[in-house]
Design a protein around this motif. Structure first.
Motif, short mmCIF file in Angstrom:
data_model
loop_
_atom_site.label_atom_id
_atom_site.label_comp_id
_atom_site.label_asym_id
_atom_site.label_seq_id
_atom_site.Cartn_x
_atom_site.Cartn_y
_atom_site.Cartn_z
N UNK A 111 0.82 -1.20 0.00
CA UNK A 111 0.00 0.00 0.00
C UNK A 111 0.86 1.25 0.00
N UNK A 112 2.17 1.06 -0.10
CA UNK A 112 3.12 2.14 -0.26
C UNK A 112 4.35 1.54 -0.93
N UNK A 113 5.40 2.31 -1.13
CA UNK A 113 6.61 1.78 -1.75
C UNK A 113 7.20 0.68 -0.89
N UNK A 114 8.01 -0.24 -1.48
CA UNK A 114 8.56 -1.37 -0.73
C UNK A 114 9.32 -0.93 0.51
N UNK A 115 9.16 -1.63 1.60
CA UNK A 115 9.83 -1.24 2.84
C UNK A 115 11.20 -1.88 2.95
N UNK A 116 12.19 -1.26 3.56
CA UNK A 116 12.19 0.18 3.76
C UNK A 116 12.33 0.86 2.41
N UNK A 117 12.02 2.17 2.29
CA UNK A 117 12.15 2.80 0.98
C UNK A 117 13.54 2.54 0.41
N UNK A 118 13.63 1.88 -0.74
CA UNK A 118 14.94 1.47 -1.23
C UNK A 118 15.78 2.67 -1.62
N UNK A 119 17.06 2.55 -1.37
CA UNK A 119 17.96 3.60 -1.76
C UNK A 119 18.34 3.47 -3.21
N UNK A 120 19.23 4.30 -3.63
CA UNK A 120 19.81 4.23 -4.95
C UNK A 120 21.32 4.20 -4.79
N UNK A 121 21.93 3.12 -5.22
CA UNK A 121 23.39 3.04 -5.19
C UNK A 121 23.93 3.98 -6.25
N UNK A 122 24.75 4.91 -5.84
CA UNK A 122 25.33 5.89 -6.75
C UNK A 122 26.84 5.71 -6.78
N UNK A 123 27.39 5.53 -7.97
CA UNK A 123 28.84 5.36 -8.13
C UNK A 123 29.30 6.32 -9.22
#
Length: 651
Positions: free
Chosen positions: A221-233
């Motif tokens: 009912x919301x974004x996947x828990x926990x809100x996934x991050x974004x790996x930045x390289x």
């Protein structure tokens, strides 16, 4: 620099938070490096694992979640099994620890997580700061609005009102039950057949996160828990660096290089999470948490952009694998990339001849007339291909979501094939022609749709080019592939030689998993026969099966003819060496001069095939004015003088 030799299979280094752990002589050391309390890496609780992959590449696995260990992630882009991999030695250089192989080195700063890639001579190819993170935000959704096929959760916390799960649910009933449970924020549905009791739906209040699982569908009912991050390289680059091998967007086929890539598939275009840099290396990114972008399944959750002396990668999720491959030239980089993702399997020899296709084969009499004109006129040809009309009396575009009880998905149209096995046997024996039929990734028969939906087997039509609404099958589910393969067998027994797969842009990897189902049915029916399909989009790894990518529904224009050479080169550098097109253009009528020039190009293309829409004059030479027909025939004869050349290149 200090080195220590490793066994080829004891080949990983893990970096987490803390102090170095060193193994003994009898047990090869795994350098386990913890950063001090104030190190930047501590801010995102990250860890990095280094290994070799294949014979020419390094794997750099990154986690930005302190509770998730970095490791190699399964992906269709890479072979699931390898017979060998490169050996390496561990190396340390000041605060850097890493691995060295015959083709180069990759090292990580134990304090900051910064990375550097070196070639075999020790020259630095690129460096980076430590991996960073950003939060992927999402607006609240209904539990039925967010569905992520191929995904399960870790550490599930079930709701008080439903601690034991629900039996015999459809996927829609499962998500509706979550909406009705005040404590439910997430749900998981099982797509596989379960042993009694048939519990196939679980309502969850909490979970530890998502994880890949082919027989599950996750919703929330919301974004996947926990809100996934974004790996930045972010990797450094020279000011004049060029980037090849990302694929092509619509309209950029005439420029071989790219400055960015958001991986996706659509009609007439695809992009990959890959590039070769003229700085001397290639890169491929894999998301560890998402098989496709949950906001648009036709996208892959990885992208890169080059700007201001840097290349910035963004990979959705808490974990990501970066495959870095030193290579001095674009030729070597492409060869190494294919070694990493899997070399292209050889096609059957007839695939390198000429194939005649159209939308609008009227009936059996018309088919016999056209094929006989090819043979009687001595126009070289190896195969003919049919659009919808080989199995459907009418296209399925106007079918309702429920389908139709009279629609037949897995048998022949009795107008074009009144006696299927004998009709195709005649084509094989008397005309010496193979037959291929179009396939769509969806169902039209209402009974089959009820079954598929009850099993949670369907998905929407995805990105640009998909069709059929929610009648499409989710081929990432193994049970779907097994069922589909079984349905296809009767068509192979009737004599169909190969498939033309259209409108599969429902998910980034639909074409891959769809072809997996088709390889299964062929292996059951004729295990020694070479696999061959034509597909409207490509994702890395598909070439391992032995298939062709075609450039989609292009227009009959001179601009599209010019762009075709760019498609061939750009898509080949992206991993798809076998490229074809609708010679003459698809969407409307062409003209004799344009068609003749397109035949001239086709003689030298990897695969030569004509196709046209139902309202256009088919692109068969003898239907055009005599001068043009003679010129097209000459180009076909040139093609057949080059078949040995094309086939030898395939080897």
């Amino acid at each position: 620099m200090r080195t220590a030799t490793y066994s080829p299979w004891c080949t990983f280094l893990v970096f987490t938070v803390g102090a170095m752990v060193v193994g003994t002589e009898s047990k090869p050391a795994v350098a386990h490096v913890d950063a001090p309390e104030d190190a930047p890496v501590r801010a995102f609780g990250g860890s990095i694992e280094l290994d070799t992959e294949g014979m020419n590449s390094f794997r750099v696995s990154v986690s930005i979640n302190k509770d998730m260990k970095p490791s190699k992630k399964d992906t269709p882009m890479l072979p699931s099994k390898r017979t060998s991999k490169a050996k390496f030695t561990t190396v340390t250089d000041g605060s850097y620890t890493g691995i060295k192989a015959s083709f180069g080195s990759v090292l990580v700063d134990n304090d900051s997580g910064a990375l550097k890639l070196l070639d075999e001579s020790g020259n630095v190819l690129t460096t980076s700061t430590g991996p960073t993170t950003a939060i992927w935000d999402a607006e609240p959704l209904s539990a039925c609005d967010f569905k992520l096929p191929g995904t399960d959760v870790t550490d599930p916390g079930r709701t008080p009102g439903c601690p034991n799960g629900l039996p015999n649910q459809t996927v829609d009933e499962c998500c509706k039950a979550c909406d009705d449970d005040k404590d439910c924020t997430q749900w998981v549905f099982a797509t596989a057949n379960l042993s009694p009791p048939p519990i196939n739906c679980w309502l969850l209040a909490t979970s530890g996160g998502t994880t890949p699982a082919g027989d599950r569908i996750f919703g929330a009912s919301h974004a996947p828990p926990p809100p996934p991050g974004t790996v930045s390289l972010t990797l450094t680059s020279s000011n004049d660096a060029l980037y090849y091998g990302a694929g092509s967007n619509t309209g950029d086929a005439n420029t071989l290089t790219a400055t960015s890539s958001q991986a996706y598939v659509q009609n007439t275009a695809f992009m990959t999470p890959h590039y070769y840099s003229t700085d001397g290396y290639s890169a491929l990114a894999v998301s560890g948490d998402f098989p496709s972008d949950p906001n648009n399944f036709a996208n892959y959750p990885a992208k890169w952009q080059s700007e201001g002396g840097e290349v910035n990668w963004q990979v959705m999720g808490n974990t990501a694998d970066f495959y870095l491959t030193p290579a001095a030239t674009v030729e070597q980089g492409t060869a190494n990339y294919l070694e990493l993702t899997g070399n292209a399997r050889k096609l059957p020899v007839y695939a390198f001849g000429f194939m005649a296709s159209r939308w609008g084969w009227v009936d059996r009499s018309y088919i016999e007339s056209i094929l006989t004109q090819f043979r009687n006129g001595s126009y070289p040809i190896d195969a003919w291909i049919s659009d919808f009309e080989w199995y459907a009396k009418n296209p399925d575009y106007n079918l309702p979501s429920a389908g139709s009880p009279s629609f037949v998905d897995f048998w022949f149209n009795n107008i074009t094939f009144p006696d299927p096995a004998n009709n195709i046997a005649h084509d094989h024996t008397d005309l010496n022609m193979k037959f291929g039929g179009i396939r769509k990734p969806r169902l039209g028969n209402s009974d089959s749709l009820v079954m598929a939906r009850n099993n949670g087997w369907t998905i929407g039509q995805g990105g640009t080019g998909g069709a059929g609404g929610n009648r499409n099958l989710n081929y990432s589910i193994s049970a779907v592939r097994d069922w589909y393969a079984k349905q296809q067998e009767q068509l192979l027994h009737a004599g169909v030689d190969f498939w033309w797969n259209d409108e599969g842009e429902t998910d980034y990897f639909t074409f891959y998993w769809w072809n997996q189902a088709q390889t299964t049915s062929l292996a059951t029916f004729a295990p020694t026969k070479r696999f061959f399909t034509i597909n409207r989009a490509y994702t890395p790894g598909m070439q391992r099966m032995g298939l062709v990518t075609w450039t989609g529904d292009i227009n009959p224009t001179w601009d599209e003819l010019v762009a075709t050479t760019g498609y061939i080169l750009k898509w080949g550098l992206a991993g798809s060496p076998y490229v074809t097109c609708d010679i003459g253009g698809f969407t409307s009528d062409t003209n004799a001069l344009l068609l003749t020039r397109w035949f001239a190009l086709g003689a030298y293309m990897p695969i030569m095939r004509v196709h046209s829409t139902h309202s256009a004059t088919p692109h068969f030479p003898f239907l055009w004015e005599p001068t043009a027909a003679a010129a097209m025939k000459g180009h076909l004869e040139t093609r057949y003088r080059l078949v040995s050349y094309h086939y030898s290149n395939a080897h």
